[in-house]
Design a protein around this motif. Structure first.
Motif, short mmCIF file in Angstrom:
data_model
loop_
_atom_site.label_atom_id
_atom_site.label_comp_id
_atom_site.label_asym_id
_atom_site.label_seq_id
_atom_site.Cartn_x
_atom_site.Cartn_y
_atom_site.Cartn_z
N ALA A 1 -6.13 36.03 51.41
CA ALA A 1 -4.81 36.67 51.34
C ALA A 1 -4.51 37.11 49.91
N VAL A 2 -4.82 36.27 48.94
CA VAL A 2 -4.56 36.62 47.54
C VAL A 2 -5.42 37.82 47.12
N ILE A 3 -6.68 37.83 47.54
CA ILE A 3 -7.56 38.96 47.21
C ILE A 3 -7.05 40.24 47.88
N ALA A 4 -6.60 40.15 49.12
CA ALA A 4 -6.09 41.32 49.84
C ALA A 4 -4.84 41.88 49.16
N VAL A 5 -3.95 41.00 48.74
CA VAL A 5 -2.73 41.46 48.05
C VAL A 5 -3.10 42.11 46.72
N GLY A 6 -4.04 41.52 46.00
CA GLY A 6 -4.48 42.10 44.72
C GLY A 6 -5.09 43.48 44.90
N LEU A 7 -5.93 43.63 45.90
CA LEU A 7 -6.53 44.94 46.16
C LEU A 7 -5.48 45.96 46.57
N ALA A 8 -4.53 45.54 47.38
CA ALA A 8 -3.46 46.45 47.79
C ALA A 8 -2.64 46.92 46.59
#
Length: 56
Positions: free
Chosen positions: A18-25
């Protein structure tokens, strides 16, 4: 005991994803915002004595 450890590891991996997905977004949003503000950076080079935008 081992089932509890597996559950914690699964939760950790889910949170990490989730943290990686938010960072990429956020990175994608930042790139889109930068391109929206300044869509053609090659025009700026001519102002600062760089290469002309069109050679002809």
């Amino acid at each position: 005991m081992s089932q509890h450890k597996a559950t914690e590891e699964r939760r950790y991996r889910l949170e990490l994803a989730a943290v990686i997905a938010v960072g990429l977004a956020l990175a994608v949003i930042a790139v889109v915002a930068i391109l929206a503000v300044n869509p053609s950076p090659r025009d700026d080079l001519e102002e600062f004595g760089g290469l002309p935008a069109s050679i002809g």
